[in-house]
Design a protein around this motif. Sequence first.
Motif, short mmCIF file in Angstrom:
data_model
loop_
_atom_site.label_atom_id
_atom_site.label_comp_id
_atom_site.label_asym_id
_atom_site.label_seq_id
_atom_site.Cartn_x
_atom_site.Cartn_y
_atom_site.Cartn_z
N LEU A 31 0.86 -1.18 0.00
CA LEU A 31 0.00 0.00 0.00
C LEU A 31 0.90 1.23 0.00
O LEU A 31 1.94 1.23 0.65
CB LEU A 31 -0.89 0.03 1.25
N ARG A 32 0.50 2.27 -0.74
CA ARG A 32 1.34 3.46 -0.73
C ARG A 32 0.65 4.63 -0.05
O ARG A 32 -0.55 4.84 -0.22
CB ARG A 32 1.77 3.84 -2.14
N PRO A 33 1.38 5.39 0.77
CA PRO A 33 0.78 6.56 1.42
C PRO A 33 0.66 7.71 0.43
O PRO A 33 1.59 7.98 -0.33
CB PRO A 33 1.77 6.89 2.53
N GLY A 73 2.39 2.18 6.89
CA GLY A 73 1.14 2.84 7.25
C GLY A 73 1.18 3.60 8.56
O GLY A 73 0.18 4.11 9.02
N LEU A 74 2.38 3.67 9.17
CA LEU A 74 2.51 4.38 10.45
C LEU A 74 2.14 5.86 10.30
O LEU A 74 1.46 6.41 11.16
CB LEU A 74 3.96 4.26 10.90
N ILE A 84 -3.19 11.63 5.35
CA ILE A 84 -2.46 10.59 4.60
C ILE A 84 -3.37 9.37 4.50
O ILE A 84 -3.90 8.90 5.50
CB ILE A 84 -1.14 10.23 5.29
N THR A 85 -3.55 8.88 3.30
CA THR A 85 -4.35 7.65 3.12
C THR A 85 -3.47 6.60 2.47
O THR A 85 -2.57 6.92 1.68
CB THR A 85 -5.57 7.90 2.23
N MET A 86 -3.75 5.35 2.78
CA MET A 86 -2.99 4.25 2.19
C MET A 86 -3.79 3.73 1.01
O MET A 86 -4.92 3.29 1.16
CB MET A 86 -2.78 3.14 3.22
N GLU A 87 -3.19 3.81 -0.16
CA GLU A 87 -3.87 3.37 -1.38
C GLU A 87 -3.10 2.22 -2.01
O GLU A 87 -1.88 2.15 -1.87
CB GLU A 87 -3.97 4.55 -2.37
N THR B 261 1.43 -3.38 11.09
CA THR B 261 2.66 -2.60 10.92
C THR B 261 2.46 -1.13 11.26
O THR B 261 3.43 -0.43 11.49
CB THR B 261 3.15 -2.71 9.46
N GLU B 262 1.20 -0.68 11.26
CA GLU B 262 0.99 0.75 11.49
C GLU B 262 0.83 1.09 12.97
O GLU B 262 0.66 2.25 13.31
CB GLU B 262 -0.25 1.23 10.70
N LEU B 263 0.91 0.09 13.86
CA LEU B 263 0.51 0.31 15.25
C LEU B 263 1.67 0.53 16.22
O LEU B 263 1.44 0.69 17.41
CB LEU B 263 -0.32 -0.89 15.74
#
Lengths: 92, 352
Positions: A31-33, A73-74, A84-87, B261-263
């Motif tokens: 996924l890309r931010p 996705g952090l 920021i959205t993950m697409e 991974t985002e947490l």
Amino acid sequence: MAELRGYKELPIGAIPFRLSTDYKTGDWRALRPVVDHNKCVKCMLCWIYCPDMAVIWDGEKILINYDYCKGCGLCAHECPVKAITMEPEPTE
Amino acid sequence: MPKQTLPQVPIKKGEPAYKLWIFEPGWKGELPLILNPRQLAEQKRPALLPGHRLCAGCAAPIIVKLASFAFRGPTIVVNATGCLEVATTIFPYTSWAVPWIHNAFENAASTGSGVEAAIKALKKTGRLPYDHVDVVIFGGDGGTFDIGFQALSGAAERGHDFLYILYDNEAYMNTGIQRSGGTPPFAWTTTSPVGKVIPGKQQAKKPIADIMVAHRIPYVATATPAHWLDLMKKVRKGIEVDGPAFIHALSPCDRGWRHGTELAIEIARRAVDTCYFPLWEWTPETGYMLTDRSLAIARNPSLKQPIEKFVEVQGRFKHLLKPENRELLKKFQEYVDMVWEDLLKRAVNTPK
């Protein structure tokens, strides 16, 4: 092993000599931010928390360096205004 | 060898996006500790370059990055074996923009002592072109709690001037999630599996920061990457004191703790909110001082959250949420409360 070497002949140690910036970790990403610059309040939290140094502040806005972003996705999770959205990665 | 260049990213203001830390001989002064995030982004560049192969969403590079913003000048980094070492220096690549040395798993503190002694000797004979060179050691929990503890204890006793930053991901994540002295009770690891016989690790977590306090070294603190201002201030204090300093930083690990991974930052924040990992600092003059969020919780206990908040987001604790294991969760809560109450008794700035 061809021959045994004494301690004087052995090299002192291994020296990693190439910069890891040659190694693009961007292809790990699923996924890309994507930054919505209209929503962004420039709080810099994504820049501070990015583990891959892939978020760049160019003096006016936030850029993402997709060469190195691993897509964790952090930044999207920590963004206080959800700018920021993950697409999904675009597929060719 | 071909000449290497860092990737050019168009920057309108401030320094280039990536740079190597080069100090000309004769460089004097101190790098400022900047706490404004936008000034930080314009003026500071981390000591870790991108392209390292730590997992996506790992908190260890965040700790290194934040620590490097607080470096005060020429710095030599010593690394114990661990995730950080193997993933940042895969031959022939290196991700470090500062001088870096690794020797063996158990002797990061001893290597740091040697580097510090060499700096002292060069200074004495007038061959050091800087007025100060700092030594910062990064060690994982295996290389600090278990394998490297003897070296660390010895170096602290000898009083070498270094800062030891422990990034604690609570197991041997590099080799495949084996339990370590830093693993909390009831946590799943591959060597303390959850099943009919045992409910995860049966022993408590070693209080490493309190053990370092018992060495009476000049500065000991705990920190998390989520409380980044607190972490940077503590790193700067640890570098500035004359003598050994120790910082215990919690580093959530998405592979080993079994979370998204985002947490990573969210979990570090919850660890402090539930008092699982209180933030404090200790110096011989002041004693224990609560800082940041933990001080807010001590002042207003209604901010303290139940341990479920910390447990519910992690797969390694998922067995604690089953109805038949309610007793274990209660025990875990009691353990956390015991550690927190004990700290409140010792802290000098607890509201009475």
